[in-house]
Design an enzyme around this catalytic site. Structure first.
Site, PDB file in Angstrom:
ATOM      1  N   HIS A  26      10.570  30.746 -22.810  1.00 40.24           N
ATOM      2  CA  HIS A  26      11.763  30.399 -23.582  1.00 40.24           C
ATOM      3  C   HIS A  26      11.629  28.982 -24.177  1.00 40.24           C
ATOM      4  CE1 HIS A  26      16.425  29.799 -23.512  1.00 40.24           C
ATOM      5  NE2 HIS A  26      15.942  29.859 -24.729  1.00 40.24           N
ATOM      6  N   GLU A  81       9.139  29.074 -26.891  1.00 39.79           N
ATOM      7  CA  GLU A  81       9.717  29.638 -28.111  1.00 39.79           C
ATOM      8  C   GLU A  81      10.438  28.537 -28.900  1.00 39.79           C
ATOM      9  OE1 GLU A  81      13.159  32.459 -27.673  1.00 39.79           O
ATOM     10  OE2 GLU A  81      13.761  31.081 -29.256  1.00 39.79           O
ATOM     11  N   HIS A  82      11.154  27.682 -28.185  1.00 39.01           N
ATOM     12  CA  HIS A  82      11.839  26.575 -28.862  1.00 39.01           C
ATOM     13  C   HIS A  82      10.843  25.544 -29.403  1.00 39.01           C
ATOM     14  CE1 HIS A  82      16.284  26.803 -27.768  1.00 39.01           C
ATOM     15  NE2 HIS A  82      15.773  27.878 -27.207  1.00 39.01           N
ATOM     16  N   GLU A  84      21.346  25.353 -22.483  1.00 42.55           N
ATOM     17  CA  GLU A  84      21.559  26.731 -22.918  1.00 42.55           C
ATOM     18  C   GLU A  84      21.640  27.661 -21.700  1.00 42.55           C
ATOM     19  OE1 GLU A  84      18.487  28.252 -25.530  1.00 42.55           O
ATOM     20  OE2 GLU A  84      19.267  30.286 -25.352  1.00 42.55           O
TER      21      GLU A  84
HETATM   22 ZN    ZN Z   1      17.065  29.439 -26.557  1.00 37.13          ZN
END
Ligand code: ZN
Length: 1017
Positions: free
Chosen positions: A103, A106-107, A204
Site C-alpha cells: 500500500h 503504491e503511494h 489513512e
Molecule cells: Zn492509500
C-alpha cells in the site's frame, strides 16, 4: 488508496475524484479498422510471442494473449469496437507482514519517477489529461494501476507516465516519510516539542478501520485464511506500519514490481502493436527474467475442525442500542479461484440461498426479525485464491448467537433435502443473462476488475470470458436436483473449513488503540540515538520545505487544446404525451434491452409524511400487490426485469435558485421481449401494494434503520458538505432531512416513538398521494422502435391515468424555496473517529449564470494549487479540495483530516491566498483547470443514459454545450474577480466538522454552531 476488495475501494476514490456534476458514463462506439487482426498465434511481435487468439462472441470482441519472451511478462489485449480504451499494469503483491508495504509502495511510486521527477504525477495528470478513469489499487494480493481514455494522444501520454512510475520510481526517502510513516515534532521548529506519528498511509489506515464493517471483513479473512498473505493486513495495520523501513520498501519494489511478476492489460480500439513496441523498447527488454515464485499464493490447507473467534469494535454512536450492536458471521472456504466453473456456479448458488424473499436464508434468518439484516460480509467472495461463502447478521443481541448458528445449520440441511424451486432458479439465471446484455460505458474496466483476481493466480482468463458456455452448463446443472445435493454436501455439510466469528462493541475500543499507539510511540522515541533525533528534526524541516516548493510540472506530458475534440452530439429525443404522462423517448444502441425511468413528484407530502419517504422507497416493492403475494411478486420481477429501483430525487433548478424539485426516481430495465411484463409490474406498483402485514413492516423498519449508518465514515466528506449546505438553503435542508445525517437521527427517533400501525398508515398515505398517473413523467431508452413498443407504452400510460381528475400535464414539479437568514452557522457532528471530515460551503450563482463556469474553473484551480498541496501534502489529510454543485454552492472539503482547525482556516483564507498568488494563474495552470472540467463533461454517456439530464433537470444539450464553451473561454482575470466577489472570508457560509474533539476550537467570532451527537453517545 487501499481496498480490501477492489470494487468497494475504487468507488470510494472515484467519489473523491469525480466530485462534480458528471452524472453518467458511457462509451461512444466508433467504427475503426480492426488493427490487430494480423496477429497470429505462435508469431513474435516486438519481443512478445502471441500465445492465443480467441473470439469472444458474447461481447463482440477478440482476446489476444501474449507473453514477453525475455521476461515472461503476461499481456492480455481485448480488442473491441469501443473508444473508451483501457490500459493497466498489475503485480502480484503478497506481503507476509502487516506493515502495509504494498500500500505504501503504491503511494510512493506515484511520488515521481526517472523521467517524471514530480510529486504525485498521478494527481497532476488528472489536470493534464482527458482520462475517463485513473486510479491505483491495492487488493489483498495484487496492486494495479488502471486508466481509461477516449483520446489516443492522451492514452499514450498516460501510458508513459504510468509505466515509468511503476518500473522506474524514485522511491525517495522523503517521499517514504511523507506517504508511509515518520516521527515528527509536533512543533516543527521546536526540538523540545513532543514527537508524533505522521504519514498519509498511517492516517489513512487509522481511518479505514473506523468503519466497523471494514474491520470485521479484514479480521474475518485474516482468521479464516490464516496461513500466508491473507493472514495479514495488506493495507497496513497502524501499529505495524512503523516497523517498515525505507530499505524494505525498495527491496519489495525490486522483487514484486518486476516485469516477470507483471500482468499488463489493454482494451478497446487503439492499435495493440504500439503498446507492445513501447513496452518492449523502453522497459521490458532491459530486464532479465526473475522467477516470481515468491509471490505465488498457495491454496490454504483445509481445516479438520470448525473454528471460532470473537473481536471487539467501536461503538456506533449513530447506530441502534449498544446491547444490539453485535455481529455474527459464518463462513466456509469454497473452491479455488482458478476453477472458473465452480466459482461461477457458486455465485449463482449464493444468490439462490441468500438474496430476496424466496431465498432460504432470507426466510429463515431475516424474516425471524432477530437482527438488523445481513451484514456486509454476506455473500460469495471470489476475489481471493480460496473463495468464501459467508452469511452473517448485524445488530443482533449476544443471546441470539447460538440460535442463529443453529438456524444456519438447519437451513443448509433443508436446502440439501428440498433443493431449490424451479422458477426461483429461472429467475436467478435470468438475472445473469440480462447482466450480460446490459452495456456499461465502463465495460473494459469492469472486465479488468473481474479478471484481475483470477489472472493474478494464473487462472484460465479466456475461458472465464466465455460466459455463455458457463451459463449453458449452469442451466443444465442447477435444474438437476442431485447435482444441487452433491454441491451442498461437498461445500457445506462435509466442509470443516468453517469459521464462526462474532464482534461486540467495546466503549473502550478507541482507548485501547490510543494506548497501544502511545506505548509504541514511547518505545520508538526512547530507542532513538541522539543522531537519529537530529535526523528527525532535520527531516521534519526538510519535508515541510519540500512540500512548499513549487514543482516543475513541464516534464509531464499534457494534452493540447487542439488535440481535444468534442465527441458528443445532441441525443435524438422525442417528447410526447400519453394520457397525462409526458414521455421522453430515445432510440439508442441498447443491445436488446429496454430501459424505463420515471419521476413521481412528492411536493404534495406534508411534514408528517415526508421524513419517511426514503423508507417508503425501501419497502415499496416488498409487500403483496393487488395480484401477487410478496414472494410471487419478487419472482415475477426478477424473472422479467433487472429489479425495481426507487431513489429519492431532489434536483436544483438550473437557473433559478428559488426553486427545486423533489420526487422519487423510479427505474428498471428488461430484455426487449419482456417489456409488456415490465410495464405490468409497474402497473401493480401504481395500484399500490397492501401494507397491512405488520410483522413484515416492523422487520423492514429494523433492517432499514440498521443499514443507515454503514458507509458514513467512508464518505464522511460527502455527509459533511451535505450537512453544511443544509444551513444555506431549503433545497439542501430537504436533502439533509432525507439523505443526510439528520435522516439517520430522525429515523431512529421514529423507530422509537412510532407504533407499527402509525408507520403503516404513513407509508400507505404516501402511496395514495404520489402513486398516480398524473404525478408521473417517464422516459424510455430502447433499440427497436417497433409499433408494438409504442402500443405497450401507450396502453400503460392511459391505464395509469384512467379515472384521474387532474388533467394538467406534469413536466417538472417545482417547489418554492423559503428564504434563509444569512447568518454564519456551523454543525459539529460528534463521532468517535480518530480523523475528521471538514466542510465549508458558500452560496454563489446557479448553473446558467455567466459567473458559474468561472467559479467552476476556479474551484478546480484552487483544488490543485491551494487545497491539495496544503490540506493533503502539508497537513496530512487524505484529501482536500473544492467543488461547485449544480445550484452554485462552492463546497470546500477535507477527507480523513487529522487537523480540522488548521483546515478551516485554510478554507477561510482562500481569497487572501488568491490575491497573494495571482501569478500562479499562468496559461498552463488555467488550461489544466479547464481540462479537468472537460474530463468530467466529456465522459462517455451510456446508451441508456442519453438525454437523461434533460429528463431529470431540464438540462438540454444546448445549455450543456454553452457551459462547455464558457468554461473554455474563462480568463485569468475572471478567476481573480470571482474569487474576490464570492469567496472572501466575510461572505455568508455554512460549516461542518464530523469527528471527535472539542467543537469550541472551531468556532470563530460571529459564528453560531450546534452539535449533533448520536443516540448512543
Ligand atoms: Zn492509500
Amino acid at each position: 488508496m487501499y481496498a480490501r476488495f477492489h470494487n468497494s475501494g475504487w468507488t470510494a476514490l472515484q467519489k473523491r475524484l469525480n466530485l462534480s456534476n458528471c452524472r453518467s458514463y458511457a462509451s461512444i462506439l466508433k467504427k475503426k479498422e480492426n488493427l490487430s487482426n494480423n496477429l497470429q498465434p505462435g508469431k513474435i511481435y516486438h519481443g512478445f510471442v502471441c500465445t492465443e487468439v480467441e473470439p469472444i462472441k458474447e461481447y463482440n470482441m477478440t482476446a489476444y494473449l501474449l507473453t514477453h519472451e525475455k521476461t515472461k511478462t503476461e499481456y492480455l489485449h481485448l480488442e473491441r469496437d469501443d473508444s473508451n480504451n483501457v490500459f493497466s499494469v498489475g503485480f502480484r503483491t503478497t506481503p507476509l507482514d502487516s506493515m502495509g508495504t504494498p500500500h505504501i509502495l503504491e503511494h510512493t511510486v506515484l511520488c515521481g519517477s526517472e523521467k517524471y521527477p514530480v510529486r504525485d504525477p498521478f494527481f497532476k495528470m488528472l489536470n493534464r489529461s482527458l482520462a475517463t478513469f485513473m486510479n491505483a489499487m491495492t487488493g489483498p494480493d495484487y496492486t494495479f494501476y488502471p486508466f481509461s481514455s477516449q483520446n489516443e494522444i492522451d492514452y499514450r501520454n498516460l501510458q508513459k507516465v504510468y509505466l515509468d512510475a511503476v518500473f522506474k520510481p524514485n522511491l525517495a526517502r522523503l517521499d517514504f516519510l511523507q506517504e508511509g510513516w515518520r516521527l515528527e515534532h509536533s512543533k516543527l521548529e521546536d526540538k523540545t516539542s513532543e514527537m508524533v506519528f505522521k504519514g498519509v498511509v498511517y492516517n489513512e489506515m487509522k481511518g479505514a478501520f473506523s468503519e466497523t464493517s471494514s474491520l470485521f471483513g479484514q479480521k474475518f479473512i485474516n482468521t479464516i485464511l490464516p496461513k500466508g498473505t491473507y493472514g495479514y493486513v495488506s493495507g497496513g495495520d497502524p501499529l505495524c506500519i512503523p516497523d517498515l523501513t525505507h530499505e524494505h520498501l525498495k527491496n519489495f519494489h525490486a522483487t514484486y514490481y518486476h516485469p516477470s511478476n507483471a500482468r499488463i492489460y489493454s482494451y478497446g480500439n487503439f492499435p495493440l502493436e504500439q503498446n507492445l513496441k513501447f513496452l518492449n523498447e523502453i522497459y521490458l527488454s532491459k530486464y532479465q527474467y526473475l522467477d516470481p515464485a515468491n509471490s505465488i499464493v498457495t491454496p490454504q490447507e483445509r481445516w479438520k475442525m470448525v473454528q471460532r473467534a470473537n473481536i471487539a469494535c467501536r461503538v456506533d454512536q449513530y447506530g441502534g442500542p449498544v446491547e444490539k450492536q453485535n455481529q455474527i458471521a459464518l463462513g466456509y472456504v469454497m473452491s479455488d479461484i482458478t476453477e472458473i466453473y465452480e466459482t461461477f456456479m457458486l455465485s449463482a448458488l449464493a444468490e439462490l440461498m441468500i438474496i430476496g424473499p424466496n431465498s432460504a436464508f432470507y426466510k429463515s434468518l431475516i424474516e425471524k426479525n432477530i437482527s438488523g439484516g445481513y451484514n456486509s460480509l454476506t455473500g460469495y467472495e471470489n476475489q481471493i485464491r480460496d473463495t468464501l461463502f459467508v452469511v452473517g447478521l448485524r445488530d443482533v443481541e449476544k443471546s441470539k448467537f447460538e440460535t442463529i448458528e443453529s438456524i444456519v445449520n438447519q437451513t443448509i440441511d433443508e436446502i440439501f433435502t428440498k433443493g431449490f424451486e424451479k422458477n426461483h432458479i429461472e429467475s436467478v439465471l435470468h438475472g445473469f443473462e440480462l447482466a450480460i446484455k446490459h452495456q456499461s460505458p465502463k465495460f473494459g474496466l469492469n472486465l479488468l476488475f473481474s479478471l484481475m483476481p483470477l489472472w493474478n493466480h494464473n487462472g484460465p482468463i479466456l475461458n472465464a470470458l466465455k460466459v455463455n458456455t458457463l451459463l449453458d452448463k449452469l442451466k443444465t446443472n442447477l435444474m438437476n436436483p442431485s447435482y444441487v445435493k452433491d454441491v451442498i454436501e461437498k461445500y457445506f455439510l462435509l466442509n470443516n473449513h468453517k469459521l464462526i466469528m462474532t464482534m461486540q462493541p467495546d466503549p473502550k475500543f478507541d482507548d485501547v488503540f490510543t494506548e497501544a499507539e502511545a506505548k509504541l510511540l514511547k518505545t520508538k522515541v526512547k530507542n532513538l540515538t541522539p543522531e537519529q533525533k537530529e535526523q528527525i528534526f532535520a527531516d521534519g524541516i526538510e519535508l515541510s520545505q519540500a512540500q512548499k516548493e513549487i514543482q516543475r510540472l513541464d516534464v509531464l506530458p499534457c494534452l493540447k487544446i487542439d488535440e481535444i475534440t468534442l465527441n458528443k452530439t445532441a441525443p435524438s429525443l422525442e417528447h410526447t404525451i400519453s394520457g397525462t404522462i409526458p414521455l421522453q423517448l430515445c432510440k439508442a444502441n441498447t443491445n436488446g434491452v429496454t430501459y424505463f425511468k420515471g419521476v413521481v413528484g412528492t411536493d404534495c407530502l406534508n411534514e408528517k409524511l415526508r421524513p419517511l419517504l426514503p423508507f417508503f422507497n425501501y419497502v415499496l416493492d416488498k409487500f403483496d400487490t393487488k395480484s401477487y403475494n410478496y414472494r410471487d411478486f419478487d419472482k415475477y420481477v426478477s424473472k422479467s426485469t433487472s429489479g425495481l429501483s426507487f431513489v429519492t430525487h431532489i434536483a436544483e433548478h438550473i437557473d433559478q435558485q428559488e426553486q427545486y424539485e423533489q420526487g422519487v426516481l423510479i427505474s428498471s430495465h428488461c430484455l426487449d421481449e419482456n417489456l409488456p411484463k415490465m410495464l405490468d409490474i409497474w402497473t401493480e406498483i401504481f395500484s399500490r401494494p397492501n401494507f397491512e402485514n405488520g410483522d413484515r413492516m416492523t422487520m423492514l423498519l429494523t433492517n432499514y434503520c440498521s443499514a443507515l449508518t454503514s458507509g458514513i465514515i467512508d464518505s464522511g466528506h460527502t455527509y459533511a458538505m451535505q450537512a453544511a449546505r443544509s444551513l444555506l438553503s431549503s433545497v439542501d435542508e430537504c436533502k439533509e432531512s432525507l439523505l443526510g445525517i439528520k435522516h439517520i437521527v430522525s429515523m431512529q427517533e421514529i423507530q422509537k416513538t412510532h407504533k407499527t400501525e402509525d408507520i403503516q398508515d404513513i407509508v400507505d398515505l404516501i402511496g395514495k398521494n404520489i402513486l398516480k398517473g398524473d404525478n408521473l413523467r417517464a422516459a424510455f431508452h430502447y433499440s427497436n422502435a417497433t409499433e408494438n413498443l409504442n402500443k405497450f407504452i401507450d396502453k400503460f400510460c392511459t391505464n395509469l391515468c384512467k379515472g384521474e381528475t387532474n388533467k394538467d400535464v406534469n413536466r417538472i414539479n417545482w417547489t418554492d424555496t423559503k428564504p434563509f437568514q444569512k447568518e454564519n452557522r456551523g454543525i459539529h457532528i460528534s463521532m468517535n473517529i480518530p480523523v475528521n471530515f471538514c466542510a465549508k460551503v458558500v452560496p454563489t450563482v446557479p448553473y446558467t449564470d455567466p459567473d458559474y463556469p468561472k467559479l467552476r474553473v476556479l474551484s478546480r484551480f484552487l483544488t490543485s494549487k491551494y487545497l491539495h498541496p496544503i490540506v493533503r501534502e502539508q497537513n496530512g489529510a487524505y484529501g482536500g479540495g473544492a467543488m461547485l454543485t449544480i445550484d452554485g454552492v462552492v463546497n470546500f472539503y477535507s477527507y480523513r483530516d487529522p487537523n480540522s482547525r488548521v483546515t478551516m482556516d485554510v478554507f477561510d483564507e482562500t481569497a487572501d491566498w488568491m490575491s497573494r498568488n495571482k501569478d500562479l494563474i499562468d496559461e498552463q495552470n488555467l488550461f489544466e483547470a479547464k481540462l479537468s472540467i472537460l474530463q468530467q463533461m466529456d465522459q462517455p454517456v451510456a446508451e441508456y443514459m442519453k438525454g437523461i439530464e434533460m429528463f431529470l433537470y431540464g438540462l438540454s444539450y444546448d445549455i450543456w454545450q454553452m457551459q462547455r464553451e464558457r468554461v473554455l473561454a474563462v480568463q485569468k482575470e475572471d478567476l481573480i474577480e470571482v474569487c474576490q466577489k464570492y469567496l472572501t472570508a466575510d461572505k455568508w457560509a455554512g460549516k461542518c466538522v464530523i469527528g471527535d474533539g472539542a467543537s469550541q476550537q472551531l468556532i470563530k467570532d460571529g459564528e453560531a454552531w450546534e452539535t449533533i451527537s448520536g443516540p448512543q453517545d
